[in-house]
Design a protein around this motif. Structure first.
Motif, mmCIF file in Angstrom:
data_model
loop_
_atom_site.group_PDB
_atom_site.id
_atom_site.type_symbol
_atom_site.label_atom_id
_atom_site.label_comp_id
_atom_site.label_asym_id
_atom_site.label_seq_id
_atom_site.Cartn_x
_atom_site.Cartn_y
_atom_site.Cartn_z
ATOM 1 N N LYS A 2 -27.576 27.836 -45.870
ATOM 2 C CA LYS A 2 -28.750 28.697 -45.768
ATOM 3 C C LYS A 2 -29.992 27.911 -45.351
ATOM 4 O O LYS A 2 -30.793 28.377 -44.542
ATOM 5 C CB LYS A 2 -29.010 29.394 -47.107
ATOM 6 C CG LYS A 2 -28.061 30.527 -47.375
ATOM 7 C CD LYS A 2 -28.367 31.195 -48.702
ATOM 8 C CE LYS A 2 -27.341 32.276 -49.002
ATOM 9 N NZ LYS A 2 -27.571 32.888 -50.313
ATOM 10 N N SER A 3 -30.137 26.724 -45.896
ATOM 11 C CA SER A 3 -31.298 25.905 -45.578
ATOM 12 C C SER A 3 -31.307 25.510 -44.103
ATOM 13 O O SER A 3 -32.330 25.628 -43.421
ATOM 14 C CB SER A 3 -31.292 24.655 -46.457
ATOM 15 O OG SER A 3 -32.333 23.789 -46.085
ATOM 16 N N VAL A 4 -30.160 25.058 -43.606
ATOM 17 C CA VAL A 4 -30.089 24.643 -42.204
ATOM 18 C C VAL A 4 -30.249 25.848 -41.286
ATOM 19 O O VAL A 4 -30.960 25.787 -40.287
ATOM 20 C CB VAL A 4 -28.767 23.889 -41.921
ATOM 21 C CG1 VAL A 4 -28.592 23.634 -40.441
ATOM 22 C CG2 VAL A 4 -28.747 22.576 -42.690
ATOM 23 N N SER A 5 -29.622 26.968 -41.642
ATOM 24 C CA SER A 5 -29.759 28.174 -40.817
ATOM 25 C C SER A 5 -31.205 28.644 -40.769
ATOM 26 O O SER A 5 -31.716 29.025 -39.718
ATOM 27 C CB SER A 5 -28.869 29.298 -41.356
ATOM 28 O OG SER A 5 -27.520 28.939 -41.234
ATOM 29 N N SER A 6 -31.858 28.604 -41.910
ATOM 30 C CA SER A 6 -33.260 29.010 -41.975
ATOM 31 C C SER A 6 -34.119 28.090 -41.114
ATOM 32 O O SER A 6 -35.019 28.540 -40.407
ATOM 33 C CB SER A 6 -33.725 28.980 -43.421
ATOM 34 O OG SER A 6 -35.062 29.337 -43.517
ATOM 35 N N GLU A 7 -33.823 26.804 -41.162
ATOM 36 C CA GLU A 7 -34.563 25.848 -40.339
ATOM 37 C C GLU A 7 -34.330 26.105 -38.853
ATOM 38 O O GLU A 7 -35.260 26.059 -38.047
ATOM 39 C CB GLU A 7 -34.109 24.428 -40.692
ATOM 40 C CG GLU A 7 -34.853 23.341 -39.966
ATOM 41 C CD GLU A 7 -34.359 21.962 -40.371
ATOM 42 O OE1 GLU A 7 -34.191 21.129 -39.465
ATOM 43 O OE2 GLU A 7 -34.152 21.722 -41.570
ATOM 44 N N LYS A 8 -33.110 26.419 -38.488
ATOM 45 C CA LYS A 8 -32.797 26.686 -37.075
ATOM 46 C C LYS A 8 -33.475 27.971 -36.597
ATOM 47 O O LYS A 8 -33.942 28.043 -35.473
ATOM 48 C CB LYS A 8 -31.281 26.770 -36.855
ATOM 49 C CG LYS A 8 -30.582 25.450 -37.017
ATOM 50 C CD LYS A 8 -31.091 24.458 -36.011
ATOM 51 C CE LYS A 8 -30.562 23.078 -36.248
ATOM 52 N NZ LYS A 8 -31.218 22.073 -35.424
ATOM 53 N N VAL A 9 -33.510 28.977 -37.458
ATOM 54 C CA VAL A 9 -34.203 30.213 -37.085
ATOM 55 C C VAL A 9 -35.681 29.920 -36.864
ATOM 56 O O VAL A 9 -36.302 30.427 -35.927
ATOM 57 C CB VAL A 9 -33.997 31.300 -38.163
ATOM 58 C CG1 VAL A 9 -34.968 32.448 -37.966
ATOM 59 C CG2 VAL A 9 -32.578 31.807 -38.139
ATOM 60 N N GLY A 10 -36.264 29.073 -37.716
ATOM 61 C CA GLY A 10 -37.658 28.677 -37.534
ATOM 62 C C GLY A 10 -37.874 27.954 -36.212
ATOM 63 O O GLY A 10 -38.861 28.179 -35.521
ATOM 64 N N GLU A 11 -36.924 27.087 -35.841
ATOM 65 C CA GLU A 11 -37.033 26.390 -34.554
ATOM 66 C C GLU A 11 -36.930 27.360 -33.389
ATOM 67 O O GLU A 11 -37.667 27.244 -32.407
ATOM 68 C CB GLU A 11 -35.935 25.329 -34.439
ATOM 69 C CG GLU A 11 -36.184 24.096 -35.259
ATOM 70 C CD GLU A 11 -35.065 23.083 -35.113
ATOM 71 O OE1 GLU A 11 -34.317 23.128 -34.117
ATOM 72 O OE2 GLU A 11 -34.946 22.229 -36.011
ATOM 73 N N VAL A 12 -36.002 28.311 -33.485
ATOM 74 C CA VAL A 12 -35.861 29.313 -32.423
ATOM 75 C C VAL A 12 -37.156 30.096 -32.294
ATOM 76 O O VAL A 12 -37.628 30.378 -31.194
ATOM 77 C CB VAL A 12 -34.669 30.254 -32.707
ATOM 78 C CG1 VAL A 12 -34.710 31.477 -31.819
ATOM 79 C CG2 VAL A 12 -33.365 29.513 -32.523
ATOM 80 N N ARG A 13 -37.738 30.424 -33.413
ATOM 81 C CA ARG A 13 -39.000 31.174 -33.394
ATOM 82 C C ARG A 13 -40.104 30.368 -32.724
ATOM 83 O O ARG A 13 -40.842 30.869 -31.886
ATOM 84 C CB ARG A 13 -39.391 31.532 -34.816
ATOM 85 C CG ARG A 13 -40.681 32.294 -34.897
ATOM 86 C CD ARG A 13 -40.940 32.732 -36.322
ATOM 87 N NE ARG A 13 -42.225 33.347 -36.404
ATOM 88 C CZ ARG A 13 -43.178 32.962 -37.230
ATOM 89 N NH1 ARG A 13 -42.970 32.012 -38.078
ATOM 90 N NH2 ARG A 13 -44.324 33.574 -37.243
ATOM 91 N N GLU A 14 -40.218 29.106 -33.091
ATOM 92 C CA GLU A 14 -41.270 28.262 -32.533
ATOM 93 C C GLU A 14 -41.057 27.991 -31.049
ATOM 94 O O GLU A 14 -41.994 28.029 -30.268
ATOM 95 C CB GLU A 14 -41.343 26.927 -33.291
ATOM 96 C CG GLU A 14 -41.967 27.027 -34.649
ATOM 97 C CD GLU A 14 -43.417 27.426 -34.593
ATOM 98 O OE1 GLU A 14 -44.168 26.894 -33.750
ATOM 99 O OE2 GLU A 14 -43.816 28.285 -35.389
#
Length: 180
Positions: free
Chosen positions: A71-83
Motif C-alpha cells: 500500500k505504501s509503495v502503491s500510494s507513493e507511485k500514485v503520487g508520482e503519477v499525479r505529480e
C-alpha cells in the motif's frame, strides 16, 4: 533480529517458491537488519521491484507487513503519477474518471466547470444606456458640424426646415443665421 535474517536469507533465493523454511543462519550476526536489506537491495535486488520483498514477507507469515509495504509503495507511485502526469498542461485531455484514480487519496476529483456569471447589475445597464445616448448625441453633433463646415448652404436650408417643422412658419431671411 532473527526474522530479519530469515527475510534476508529468503531474498537471496531465486524463483517464486521458497525451498524450505529459512533459518537465518547464513546471514552474518554482527550486521544490522537495515544493512542486510540495504546490501540485498544494492546487489541481488538491484533492478527488482518491491513485489519480491512483499512475496517473501508473505511466505514467511508476515502478511500484514507485506500489505503495508504494498500500500505504501502503491500510494507513493500514485503520487508520482499525479505529480508527473496529471499536473500536466494537457490535463484536460486525460480521462480522470478511472476508478483507480478516484479511490486514491492523492488524486483530487475533477472540478466541475462553472459557467461564468454574465448577469448585469442595474448600475451596469444604466452605464451602458447613458454611454449609448452620449455617443448618439456626439455622433449627431459631429455630423451637423461636418455639414456646416463643408456644405454651408445645405446647413442653412436644414435649419430653416427644422424651424418650420417646430414653429409652423418659415423664418424670416435675417433670422435664418441666428437659429441654432
Amino acid at each position: 533480529m532473527d526474522q530479519c535474517r530469515k527475510l534476508s536469507e529468503s531474498l537471496h533465493e531465486n524463483g517464486f517458491e521458497l525451498h524450505g523454511k529459512p533459518k537465518g543462519d547464513e546471514e552474518p550476526k554482527h550486521v544490522s537488519c537495515f544493512r542486510l536489506l540495504e546490501h540485498w537491495n544494492t546487489h541481488e535486488g538491484k533492478g527488482q521491484t518491491f513485489h519480491q520483498l512483499a512475496l517473501r514477507l508473505k511466505q514467511l507469515g508476515h502478511q500484514d507487513v507485506a500489505d503495508r509495504l504494498s500500500k505504501s509503495v502503491s500510494s507513493e507511485k500514485v503520487g508520482e503519477v499525479r505529480e508527473l502526469f496529471l499536473k500536466d498542461p494537457f490535463k484536460s485531455k486525460i480521462n480522470t474518471n478511472s476508478p483507480l484514480l478516484q479511490e486514491s487519496p492523492h488524486v483530487e476529483p475533477p472540478a466541475l466547470k462553472k459557467a461564468p456569471d454574465t448577469s448585469w447589475t442595474a448600475s451596469e445597464v444604466m452605464q451602458v444606456v447613458v454611454f449609448v445616448m452620449v455617443a448618439f448625441v456626439v455622433l449627431i453633433l459631429a455630423t451637423l458640424t461636418i455639414i456646416r463646415i463643408f456644405l454651408p448652404d445645405s446647413f442653412v436650408r436644414m435649419r430653416a426646415s427644422l424651424y418650420q417643422t417646430f414653429t409652423g412658419r418659415r423664418p424670416e431671411e435675417d433670422k435664418v443665421f441666428f437659429i441654432m
